[in-house]
Scaffold this motif. Structure first.
Motif, PDB file in Angstrom:
ATOM      1  N   LEU A 157     -44.901  29.599  -0.371  1.00  0.00           N
ATOM      2  CA  LEU A 157     -45.489  30.917  -0.121  1.00  0.00           C
ATOM      3  C   LEU A 157     -45.181  31.308   1.315  1.00  0.00           C
ATOM      4  CD1 LEU A 157     -49.009  30.306  -1.694  1.00  0.00           C
ATOM      5  CD2 LEU A 157     -47.224  31.787  -2.624  1.00  0.00           C
ATOM      6  N   ILE A 158     -44.866  32.576   1.508  1.00  0.00           N
ATOM      7  CA  ILE A 158     -44.579  33.091   2.841  1.00  0.00           C
ATOM      8  C   ILE A 158     -45.620  34.127   3.195  1.00  0.00           C
ATOM      9  CG2 ILE A 158     -42.921  34.359   4.268  1.00  0.00           C
ATOM     10  CD1 ILE A 158     -40.757  33.304   2.305  1.00  0.00           C
ATOM     11  N   SER A 159     -46.165  34.005   4.412  1.00  0.00           N
ATOM     12  CA  SER A 159     -47.146  34.972   4.884  1.00  0.00           C
ATOM     13  C   SER A 159     -47.080  35.027   6.403  1.00  0.00           C
ATOM     14  CB  SER A 159     -48.552  34.560   4.436  1.00  0.00           C
ATOM     15  OG  SER A 159     -49.517  35.423   4.963  1.00  0.00           O
ATOM     16  N   ASP A 160     -46.937  36.214   6.943  1.00  0.00           N
ATOM     17  CA  ASP A 160     -46.932  36.411   8.395  1.00  0.00           C
ATOM     18  C   ASP A 160     -45.948  35.501   9.125  1.00  0.00           C
ATOM     19  OD1 ASP A 160     -48.922  38.376   8.141  1.00  0.00           O
ATOM     20  OD2 ASP A 160     -50.500  36.854   8.189  1.00  0.00           O
ATOM     21  N   GLY A 161     -44.777  35.323   8.564  1.00  0.00           N
ATOM     22  CA  GLY A 161     -43.749  34.522   9.214  1.00  0.00           C
ATOM     23  C   GLY A 161     -43.899  33.026   9.049  1.00  0.00           C
ATOM     24  N   ARG A 162     -44.964  32.600   8.411  1.00  0.00           N
ATOM     25  CA  ARG A 162     -45.162  31.167   8.204  1.00  0.00           C
ATOM     26  C   ARG A 162     -44.815  30.813   6.757  1.00  0.00           C
ATOM     27  NH1 ARG A 162     -51.286  30.208   9.544  1.00  0.00           N
ATOM     28  NH2 ARG A 162     -50.574  31.407  11.312  1.00  0.00           N
ATOM     29  N   ALA A 163     -44.336  29.612   6.590  1.00  0.00           N
ATOM     30  CA  ALA A 163     -44.018  29.109   5.253  1.00  0.00           C
ATOM     31  C   ALA A 163     -45.026  28.021   4.914  1.00  0.00           C
ATOM     32  CB  ALA A 163     -42.607  28.563   5.207  1.00  0.00           C
ATOM     33  N   ARG A 164     -45.642  28.166   3.762  1.00  0.00           N
ATOM     34  CA  ARG A 164     -46.590  27.166   3.259  1.00  0.00           C
ATOM     35  C   ARG A 164     -45.941  26.550   2.022  1.00  0.00           C
ATOM     36  NH1 ARG A 164     -51.859  26.379   4.251  1.00  0.00           N
ATOM     37  NH2 ARG A 164     -51.962  28.337   5.395  1.00  0.00           N
ATOM     38  N   LEU A 165     -45.718  25.237   2.068  1.00  0.00           N
ATOM     39  CA  LEU A 165     -45.068  24.552   0.964  1.00  0.00           C
ATOM     40  C   LEU A 165     -45.956  23.438   0.448  1.00  0.00           C
ATOM     41  CD1 LEU A 165     -42.667  25.595   2.948  1.00  0.00           C
ATOM     42  CD2 LEU A 165     -41.278  24.295   1.390  1.00  0.00           C
ATOM     43  N   SER A 166     -45.849  23.227  -0.837  1.00  0.00           N
ATOM     44  CA  SER A 166     -46.589  22.160  -1.486  1.00  0.00           C
ATOM     45  C   SER A 166     -45.610  21.390  -2.368  1.00  0.00           C
ATOM     46  CB  SER A 166     -47.713  22.760  -2.329  1.00  0.00           C
ATOM     47  OG  SER A 166     -48.296  21.782  -3.147  1.00  0.00           O
ATOM     48  N   VAL A 167     -45.644  20.069  -2.261  1.00  0.00           N
ATOM     49  CA  VAL A 167     -44.836  19.212  -3.126  1.00  0.00           C
ATOM     50  C   VAL A 167     -45.798  18.301  -3.865  1.00  0.00           C
ATOM     51  CG1 VAL A 167     -42.996  17.489  -3.249  1.00  0.00           C
ATOM     52  CG2 VAL A 167     -42.930  19.264  -1.470  1.00  0.00           C
ATOM     53  N   GLU A 168     -45.739  18.363  -5.185  1.00  0.00           N
ATOM     54  CA  GLU A 168     -46.607  17.535  -6.023  1.00  0.00           C
ATOM     55  C   GLU A 168     -45.721  16.672  -6.902  1.00  0.00           C
ATOM     56  OE1 GLU A 168     -49.548  18.597  -9.583  1.00  0.00           O
ATOM     57  OE2 GLU A 168     -50.234  19.342  -7.636  1.00  0.00           O
ATOM     58  N   ASP A 169     -46.080  15.388  -7.028  1.00  0.00           N
ATOM     59  CA  ASP A 169     -45.272  14.487  -7.855  1.00  0.00           C
ATOM     60  C   ASP A 169     -46.155  13.619  -8.726  1.00  0.00           C
ATOM     61  OD1 ASP A 169     -45.431  11.523  -6.699  1.00  0.00           O
ATOM     62  OD2 ASP A 169     -45.419  12.891  -4.990  1.00  0.00           O
ATOM     63  N   ASP A 170     -45.536  13.035  -9.741  1.00  0.00           N
ATOM     64  CA  ASP A 170     -46.261  12.201 -10.701  1.00  0.00           C
ATOM     65  C   ASP A 170     -46.036  10.710 -10.451  1.00  0.00           C
ATOM     66  OD1 ASP A 170     -43.614  12.123 -11.503  1.00  0.00           O
ATOM     67  OD2 ASP A 170     -44.010  12.525 -13.616  1.00  0.00           O
ATOM     68  N   GLY A 171     -45.718  10.366  -9.215  1.00  0.00           N
ATOM     69  CA  GLY A 171     -45.479   8.967  -8.874  1.00  0.00           C
ATOM     70  C   GLY A 171     -46.750   8.238  -8.477  1.00  0.00           C
ATOM     71  N   PRO A 172     -46.605   6.969  -8.130  1.00  0.00           N
ATOM     72  CA  PRO A 172     -47.755   6.189  -7.667  1.00  0.00           C
ATOM     73  C   PRO A 172     -48.341   6.801  -6.393  1.00  0.00           C
ATOM     74  CG  PRO A 172     -45.818   4.781  -7.975  1.00  0.00           C
ATOM     75  CD  PRO A 172     -45.373   6.194  -8.148  1.00  0.00           C
ATOM     76  N   ALA A 173     -49.603   6.551  -6.153  1.00  0.00           N
ATOM     77  CA  ALA A 173     -50.266   7.092  -4.964  1.00  0.00           C
ATOM     78  C   ALA A 173     -49.537   6.648  -3.705  1.00  0.00           C
ATOM     79  CB  ALA A 173     -51.715   6.627  -4.917  1.00  0.00           C
ATOM     80  N   PHE A 174     -49.245   7.625  -2.841  1.00  0.00           N
ATOM     81  CA  PHE A 174     -48.643   7.333  -1.541  1.00  0.00           C
ATOM     82  C   PHE A 174     -48.960   8.498  -0.610  1.00  0.00           C
ATOM     83  CE2 PHE A 174     -45.224   7.698   1.629  1.00  0.00           C
ATOM     84  CZ  PHE A 174     -45.427   6.498   2.282  1.00  0.00           C
ATOM     85  N   ASP A 175     -49.647   8.198   0.474  1.00  0.00           N
ATOM     86  CA  ASP A 175     -49.999   9.204   1.470  1.00  0.00           C
ATOM     87  C   ASP A 175     -49.080   9.047   2.676  1.00  0.00           C
ATOM     88  OD1 ASP A 175     -51.059  10.811   3.437  1.00  0.00           O
ATOM     89  OD2 ASP A 175     -53.109  10.073   3.242  1.00  0.00           O
ATOM     90  N   PRO A 176     -48.077   9.919   2.810  1.00  0.00           N
ATOM     91  CA  PRO A 176     -47.153   9.782   3.934  1.00  0.00           C
ATOM     92  C   PRO A 176     -47.791  10.079   5.284  1.00  0.00           C
ATOM     93  CG  PRO A 176     -46.720  11.811   2.756  1.00  0.00           C
ATOM     94  CD  PRO A 176     -47.753  11.057   1.965  1.00  0.00           C
ATOM     95  N   LEU A 177     -48.961  10.696   5.272  1.00  0.00           N
ATOM     96  CA  LEU A 177     -49.633  11.013   6.528  1.00  0.00           C
ATOM     97  C   LEU A 177     -50.478   9.844   7.032  1.00  0.00           C
ATOM     98  CD1 LEU A 177     -50.688  14.659   5.669  1.00  0.00           C
ATOM     99  CD2 LEU A 177     -48.584  13.853   6.774  1.00  0.00           C
ATOM    100  N   ALA A 178     -50.828   8.941   6.131  1.00  0.00           N
ATOM    101  CA  ALA A 178     -51.625   7.774   6.504  1.00  0.00           C
ATOM    102  C   ALA A 178     -50.773   6.513   6.637  1.00  0.00           C
ATOM    103  CB  ALA A 178     -52.730   7.542   5.477  1.00  0.00           C
ATOM    104  N   ALA A 179     -49.530   6.585   6.172  1.00  0.00           N
ATOM    105  CA  ALA A 179     -48.650   5.412   6.221  1.00  0.00           C
ATOM    106  C   ALA A 179     -48.391   5.013   7.668  1.00  0.00           C
ATOM    107  CB  ALA A 179     -47.337   5.724   5.518  1.00  0.00           C
TER     108      ALA A 179
END
Length: 143
Positions: free
Chosen positions: A72-94
């Motif tokens: 989604l694009i709003s006010d020059g910013r891009a908001r993206l979401s990636v959803e997958d059906d794989g095993p749990a993995f949090d790349p922000l906590a890794a």
């Protein structure tokens, strides 16, 4: 150039390199049509490529089959979401290994974690049911 759809871009991507390449072309066209700055486009495309390639390399062998991409694009910013059906993995906590050791090699992976954290202005992860969801926001940085 025509404006992007107000509902955003929604793609389902099979976890295959060829499908990723097609999704990248569609994402690039959407970001350009939406008027995103070059730095926003570059960072968003780079991070999405890295996230989906990591799914192909690491989650597909464990049973993941697809990723859903929403942009989604709003006010020059891009908001993206990636959803997958794989095993749990949090790349922000890794655990984030020092970049110098990642670049020097000797370990499998780790560079994508640095890319996400460096290039996304906002990021959050959630595990909902059997799905991982990584939400990313890219703001203009260059004037």
């Amino acid at each position: 150039m025509s404006a992007p759809p107000s509902c955003g871009l929604r793609l389902t991507v099979a976890l295959e390199v060829r499908a990723l390449a097609a999704a990248q072309r569609q994402l690039a066209a959407y970001l350009i049509a939406g008027g995103c700055a070059e730095d926003v486009r570059f960072r968003a495309e780079l991070v999405v490529e890295e996230v989906v390639m990591n799914l192909i390399r690491h989650a597909r062998p464990l049973g993941a089959t697809r990723a859903a991409l929403l942009a989604l694009i709003s006010d020059g910013r891009a908001r993206l979401s990636v959803e997958d059906d794989g095993p749990a993995f949090d790349p922000l906590a890794a655990l984030l290994r020092p970049l110098a050791s990642v670049v020097a090699g000797g370990h499998d992976g780790g560079f994508g974690l640095h890319l996400i954290r460096r290039h996304a202005d906002e990021a959050c992860y959630a595990r909902t049911g059997a799905a991982n969801r990584l939400e990313l926001v890219f703001l203009p940085r260059l004037s």
